[in-house]
Every structure is written in structure tokens, then in C-alpha cells.
Design a protein around this motif. Sequence first.
Motif, PDB file in Angstrom:
ATOM      1  N   LYS A   1      -9.646   5.199   4.555  1.00 35.08           N
ATOM      2  CA  LYS A   1      -9.843   3.873   3.965  1.00 35.08           C
ATOM      3  C   LYS A   1      -9.144   2.826   4.822  1.00 35.08           C
ATOM      4  O   LYS A   1      -8.009   3.023   5.273  1.00 35.08           O
ATOM      5  CB  LYS A   1      -9.301   3.832   2.539  1.00 35.08           C
ATOM      6  CG  LYS A   1     -10.080   4.694   1.555  1.00 35.08           C
ATOM      7  CD  LYS A   1      -9.500   4.580   0.168  1.00 35.08           C
ATOM      8  CE  LYS A   1     -10.331   5.366  -0.850  1.00 35.08           C
ATOM      9  NZ  LYS A   1     -10.269   6.813  -0.641  1.00 35.08           N
TER      10      LYS A   1
ATOM     11  N   ILE B   1       0.810  -1.217   0.000  1.00 35.68           N
ATOM     12  CA  ILE B   1       0.000   0.000   0.000  1.00 35.68           C
ATOM     13  C   ILE B   1       0.845   1.270   0.000  1.00 35.68           C
ATOM     14  O   ILE B   1       0.304   2.365  -0.169  1.00 35.68           O
ATOM     15  CB  ILE B   1      -0.980   0.039   1.189  1.00 35.68           C
ATOM     16  CG1 ILE B   1      -0.248   0.194   2.518  1.00 35.68           C
ATOM     17  CG2 ILE B   1      -1.869  -1.185   1.187  1.00 35.68           C
ATOM     18  CD1 ILE B   1      -1.200   0.418   3.696  1.00 35.68           C
TER      19      ILE B   1
ATOM     20  N   THR C   1      -9.304  -2.194   1.954  1.00 35.50           N
ATOM     21  CA  THR C   1      -9.626  -1.383   0.786  1.00 35.50           C
ATOM     22  C   THR C   1      -8.365  -0.917   0.075  1.00 35.50           C
ATOM     23  O   THR C   1      -8.284  -0.937  -1.160  1.00 35.50           O
ATOM     24  CB  THR C   1     -10.479  -0.177   1.204  1.00 35.50           C
ATOM     25  OG1 THR C   1     -11.725  -0.648   1.728  1.00 35.50           O
ATOM     26  CG2 THR C   1     -10.744   0.745   0.030  1.00 35.50           C
ATOM     27  N   LYS C   2      -7.365  -0.511   0.838  1.00 35.44           N
ATOM     28  CA  LYS C   2      -6.108  -0.063   0.220  1.00 35.44           C
ATOM     29  C   LYS C   2      -5.427  -1.203  -0.529  1.00 35.44           C
ATOM     30  O   LYS C   2      -4.928  -1.016  -1.651  1.00 35.44           O
ATOM     31  CB  LYS C   2      -5.182   0.495   1.297  1.00 35.44           C
ATOM     32  CG  LYS C   2      -5.670   1.788   1.938  1.00 35.44           C
ATOM     33  CD  LYS C   2      -4.760   2.225   3.075  1.00 35.44           C
ATOM     34  CE  LYS C   2      -5.281   3.484   3.746  1.00 35.44           C
ATOM     35  NZ  LYS C   2      -4.428   3.891   4.899  1.00 35.44           N
TER      36      LYS C   2
ATOM     37  N   LEU D   1      -7.091   8.687   1.500  1.00 40.38           N
ATOM     38  CA  LEU D   1      -6.544   7.414   1.980  1.00 40.38           C
ATOM     39  C   LEU D   1      -6.660   7.280   3.498  1.00 40.38           C
ATOM     40  O   LEU D   1      -6.758   6.170   4.027  1.00 40.38           O
ATOM     41  CB  LEU D   1      -5.077   7.278   1.557  1.00 40.38           C
ATOM     42  CG  LEU D   1      -4.820   7.092   0.053  1.00 40.38           C
ATOM     43  CD1 LEU D   1      -3.330   7.042  -0.217  1.00 40.38           C
ATOM     44  CD2 LEU D   1      -5.512   5.840  -0.465  1.00 40.38           C
TER      45      LEU D   1
ATOM     46  N   LEU E   1       0.325   3.596  -2.999  1.00 41.84           N
ATOM     47  CA  LEU E   1      -0.910   4.362  -3.197  1.00 41.84           C
ATOM     48  C   LEU E   1      -0.666   5.833  -2.939  1.00 41.84           C
ATOM     49  O   LEU E   1       0.117   6.215  -2.066  1.00 41.84           O
ATOM     50  CB  LEU E   1      -2.004   3.871  -2.248  1.00 41.84           C
ATOM     51  CG  LEU E   1      -2.724   2.567  -2.593  1.00 41.84           C
ATOM     52  CD1 LEU E   1      -3.744   2.258  -1.512  1.00 41.84           C
ATOM     53  CD2 LEU E   1      -3.395   2.645  -3.956  1.00 41.84           C
TER      54      LEU E   1
ATOM     55  N   ARG F   1      -7.395  -0.970   5.714  1.00 46.86           N
ATOM     56  CA  ARG F   1      -6.296  -1.647   5.039  1.00 46.86           C
ATOM     57  C   ARG F   1      -6.794  -2.556   3.909  1.00 46.86           C
ATOM     58  O   ARG F   1      -6.170  -2.631   2.850  1.00 46.86           O
ATOM     59  CB  ARG F   1      -5.480  -2.464   6.053  1.00 46.86           C
ATOM     60  CG  ARG F   1      -4.312  -3.200   5.413  1.00 46.86           C
ATOM     61  CD  ARG F   1      -3.282  -3.701   6.407  1.00 46.86           C
ATOM     62  NE  ARG F   1      -2.189  -4.386   5.735  1.00 46.86           N
ATOM     63  CZ  ARG F   1      -1.172  -3.786   5.147  1.00 46.86           C
ATOM     64  NH1 ARG F   1      -1.088  -2.453   5.161  1.00 46.86           N
ATOM     65  NH2 ARG F   1      -0.216  -4.466   4.549  1.00 46.86           N
TER      66      ARG F   1
ATOM     67  N   CYS G   1      -4.783  -1.534  -4.742  1.00 44.56           N
ATOM     68  CA  CYS G   1      -3.494  -1.846  -5.379  1.00 44.56           C
ATOM     69  C   CYS G   1      -3.616  -3.018  -6.339  1.00 44.56           C
ATOM     70  O   CYS G   1      -3.176  -2.953  -7.487  1.00 44.56           O
ATOM     71  CB  CYS G   1      -2.450  -2.149  -4.311  1.00 44.56           C
ATOM     72  SG  CYS G   1      -1.959  -0.754  -3.289  1.00 44.56           S
TER      73      CYS G   1
ATOM     74  N   THR H   1     -15.334  -1.966   0.413  1.00 46.15           N
ATOM     75  CA  THR H   1     -14.194  -2.169  -0.493  1.00 46.15           C
ATOM     76  C   THR H   1     -14.638  -2.200  -1.943  1.00 46.15           C
ATOM     77  O   THR H   1     -14.026  -1.559  -2.814  1.00 46.15           O
ATOM     78  CB  THR H   1     -13.462  -3.471  -0.124  1.00 46.15           C
ATOM     79  OG1 THR H   1     -12.929  -3.359   1.202  1.00 46.15           O
ATOM     80  CG2 THR H   1     -12.318  -3.745  -1.082  1.00 46.15           C
TER      81      THR H   1
END
Length: 310
Positions: free
Chosen positions: A44, A33, A48-49, A41, A36, A46, A53, A119
Motif C-alpha cells: 500500500k 502510519i 492509502t496508509k 501494508l 497501522l 503512503r 488511519c 485509496t
Amino acid sequence: MTVITGVGTAIGGVARPADLLLTTTTPGGEDPITGLSGRGLRYKDRATKLALCAGRDALTDAGLLLDPGLAVPGESIGVVVSSNFGNVDTVCATVSTIAEHGYGATSPMMLPATASNVTASWLAISFGLRGVNLTLCNGPTSGLDAVYWAGMMIDAGRARRMLVVGVEPVNEVVTHLVGPLFDGAAALVLESEEAARERGAGSLARLGRYARRETHDEAVGHVLEQAGPVGLWCLPEQPPTAEETAGAATHDLTALLGRCSGALGVVQCVAGASWLSAGGDGAVLASVNASDAAAATVLTPAPATAGTGR
């Protein structure tokens, strides 16, 4: 028929999807991540991050994500996400805040993130994917179920392309609830053969038969009826006996990555597509075995008319 035209991963120690076929990961790999950037951010989670990616890389690999924007209409691409623990930390934190301080103490920025489809929603918003949007969180079979539902959306004409992401995060809440778990995401892009052919896209593999049954043997038996020889078997978390796997090369992604929960089926399909695109001989069998149900699917070599992997 449905083909896989792109794959992506966001897993520490796994530099590219093909590395899922290795027997060990690279220790101390960079957190995915960190790549990103952009606004929002902070709010959001983890999962979703990680999904952003992997989804970005799969869309790029399929030739669908350009700079800027999409190469095809956003209405033609839907999303399916599989995650059993994706936002459980946000949910638990919000419940604790309400219990201790009342509803008025909750954050207006975080409250929407307590929805289980957060997500999948952010994937759609971030990449402009305006097609059907689904989230599955139904236990270990969820990943293969998500791949099936994505293919069914294409077959039903609800979308021409689907982004499928399997993701699970590691955080304090997840570790407390279930112990050590896979931390990462895997993604693949499914398209109808016609849609891929129209835009001149190469494909990595073809999506074959799927089954969800009460037992692992029943699910595997059903999908193998029309599959032909199996060249690679991506094993479930509880591997079958040596007699059952006789004649096929096996690959245990749980041994490589740890328990993957709802991400396992998607990770298996990404690994299988990578194996086939590299010239693997035979079909790929992916299977998941839970206490109350089992699921299996097969991938076969890409159709010659649509081209092969990159």
C-alpha cells in the motif's frame, strides 16, 4: 439535510482533529502510519496508509466502527476520496519499469495500485464499506467538491452515510513535481439527519450550501446568501483581502500545514466541525481558490434534534 457525525486526522504534529484550530503544530510528532497493523501494508502506498488511519478514526468517532466490524450494514456507507498526488509515485515507478525492462517486469502486486481509485478501494475493502465509491482528483477544489459529492450521494439515496477522506503524501516524486506539500489525511463521516437520529448518534455540524464558480467572490457570495453570520472563515491558499474577511475570525490551515492541494477542503471541514462542536458561534465558511475555478461551502451548528458533538 446532512450532518457530520465523525472526524479523524492522520497528520504528523496534529494529535487530534481539534488541534487543527491551533496556530502551530507540534514538531517531531510521530508518523501517523506507525499505528497501522495487519497484512498487506507492504503493497500500500503512503497516501492509502494515511487515509486508512484517518478513515478509521472518523468511523470510530462516529460510532460506526466497532470491534469487530461495523455497527450498521456496510451497504449503507459509501466512500469519496480526494487526492491529486495520492499514487503518483507508484504510477511513475511502474512507467519507468515498463520503459526500461518491458511490461513483463512489472509487479502483479503493485500494478493494481496504479489506478487512481486505489485509496478509495482500500478504504472500502478494509472497513467493509459497500456503498458508492468515488475518487476526485481535479485540482485544489477537489476536497470541497468531494464533500459536496458525498452529500449529494446521501440526498440522492445512494447511501445513508459517506466517509470522505482528503489525503496527500510527501515522497520523492511529489516533491520533484510540485515542491513541498502537506503530508497527511483528514476524514469526516456524513450522514442523513434521519440515519443519525435512528441510531442515536450525536452530530458535530450540519453541512450547508456549496458552490463551484469561476471566481472566489462568486462562490463565496452564493453560499453566504442563506448562511447567516460567519463565525469562522477557513481561508483558501490565496487568502482574500482584509476587507473581504471583515467581521469574521479567520483561520489559515495552509499556514499551519503547508499546501494541502486536494486535501484542503476536507481539512477545512474537519477543522470547522471541531470548532462548531466546541461551541463556536456562527457558521463556518470553507473556501478554495484555484486559477480556473473556486469552491466554497458552509457548515452550521448541529441540529438540536440530533444532539451535539462529543
